[in-house]
Design a protein around this motif. Structure first.
Motif, short mmCIF file in Angstrom:
data_model
loop_
_atom_site.label_atom_id
_atom_site.label_comp_id
_atom_site.label_asym_id
_atom_site.label_seq_id
_atom_site.Cartn_x
_atom_site.Cartn_y
_atom_site.Cartn_z
N ILE A 19 15.54 -3.50 -12.18
CA ILE A 19 15.61 -4.11 -10.84
C ILE A 19 15.05 -3.15 -9.79
CG2 ILE A 19 17.21 -4.84 -9.01
CD1 ILE A 19 18.97 -6.05 -11.26
N LEU A 20 15.43 -1.87 -9.88
CA LEU A 20 14.91 -0.89 -8.92
C LEU A 20 13.39 -0.74 -9.06
CD1 LEU A 20 17.70 1.85 -9.04
CD2 LEU A 20 17.35 0.04 -7.33
N GLY A 21 12.90 -0.84 -10.30
CA GLY A 21 11.46 -0.79 -10.52
C GLY A 21 10.75 -1.95 -9.86
N ILE A 22 11.30 -3.14 -10.01
CA ILE A 22 10.70 -4.33 -9.40
C ILE A 22 10.76 -4.21 -7.87
CG2 ILE A 22 11.01 -6.82 -9.08
CD1 ILE A 22 11.96 -6.84 -12.10
N ARG A 23 11.89 -3.71 -7.36
CA ARG A 23 12.02 -3.55 -5.90
C ARG A 23 11.08 -2.47 -5.36
NH1 ARG A 23 17.88 -3.91 -3.47
NH2 ARG A 23 16.51 -3.84 -1.68
N SER A 24 10.61 -1.58 -6.24
CA SER A 24 9.72 -0.49 -5.81
C SER A 24 8.25 -0.89 -5.75
CB SER A 24 9.86 0.70 -6.78
OG SER A 24 11.16 1.20 -6.77
N ILE A 25 7.94 -2.05 -6.28
CA ILE A 25 6.54 -2.49 -6.29
C ILE A 25 6.04 -2.63 -4.85
CG2 ILE A 25 4.96 -4.37 -6.92
CD1 ILE A 25 6.79 -4.84 -9.39
N ASN A 26 4.90 -2.01 -4.59
CA ASN A 26 4.26 -2.02 -3.26
C ASN A 26 5.12 -1.38 -2.17
OD1 ASN A 26 1.95 -3.30 -4.28
ND2 ASN A 26 2.94 -5.29 -4.08
N LYS A 27 6.01 -0.49 -2.55
CA LYS A 27 6.82 0.26 -1.58
C LYS A 27 6.53 1.73 -1.73
CE LYS A 27 10.52 -2.91 -0.78
NZ LYS A 27 11.90 -3.21 -0.83
N PHE A 28 7.09 2.50 -0.87
CA PHE A 28 6.99 3.97 -0.88
C PHE A 28 5.53 4.41 -0.77
CE2 PHE A 28 10.66 2.84 -3.68
CZ PHE A 28 11.61 2.95 -2.68
N THR A 29 4.80 3.72 0.09
CA THR A 29 3.38 3.99 0.27
C THR A 29 3.11 5.33 0.96
OG1 THR A 29 3.41 2.65 2.29
CG2 THR A 29 2.69 1.57 0.25
#
Length: 194
Positions: A19-29
């Motif tokens: 879930i954290l991996g999915i939430r990390s998609i396109n984040k923390f740029t």
């Protein structure tokens, strides 16, 4: 009742990182290699799934043995930690070193034994701690070595030496706290990273 708690401890150790991996998609740029952060989390979740499959071979009783799914567990764990580590690395030498150590961890399991693979995995964790602390300088990151290394090793050692399955229940949640630590440090850096 014990089996239900043990199963829940393993399921959460698989589901939460994914879930954290999915939430990390396109984040923390704010990080140059932000695209590999989700791969790190998802690899950790897949590692737990492989461990669960391995446990079906042993009736969910921890047995210190080598098997395909046990190798996949350790390999995906090494890969996940390496992805997280190199997500913040800029120097090509350190990037290559991290990848080579991960490769050594993966192949040493079968070439030598699990103990040698764990030595390489410890080196991966040291690089991860150094890389993340240099990058984020966040006091919260101290939770990773406490829960992800110290407590999981302590619980795992007690499980191996005593055979008491109670310790088995504690390993997954302890690892999950360390995974949450990665995510929280990334979230906090989103606001303060320059």
């Amino acid at each position: 009742m014990f089996f239900s708690i043990l199963l829940l401890a393993h399921i959460q150790a698989a589901v939460i990182p994914i879930i954290l991996g999915i939430r990390s998609i396109n984040k923390f740029t704010q990080l140059n290699k932000c695209k590999i952060i989700p791969l790190g989390f998802i690899s950790l979740g897949l590692a737990s799934i492989c461990e669960m499959i391995d446990h079906t071979q042993t009736s969910w009783i921890y047995v210190d043995h080598s098997s395909l799914f046990n190798w996949l567990f350790y390999s995906l764990l090494s890969l996940g930690l390496t992805f997280l580590s190199i997500s913040v690395v800029k120097n090509k030498f350190f990037l290559t070193t991290n990848i080579c150590i991960c490769f050594c961890s993966v192949i040493s399991y079968f070439l030598f034994n699990k103990g040698i693979a764990l030595i390489f995995q410890a080196i991966i964790s040291i690089f991860l701690i150094i890389n993340w602390q240099r990058t984020f300088k966040d006091w919260l990151f101290i939770l990773y070595p406490i829960f992800g290394i110290f407590f999981t090793t302590f619980f795992g050692t007690n499980l191996s030496t005593s055979g008491d399955q109670f310790w088995h229940i504690l390993i997954g949640p302890s690892g999950t706290i360390s995974v949450f630590t990665f995510y929280l440090v990334l979230k906090r850096s989103d606001k303060t990273f320059t």
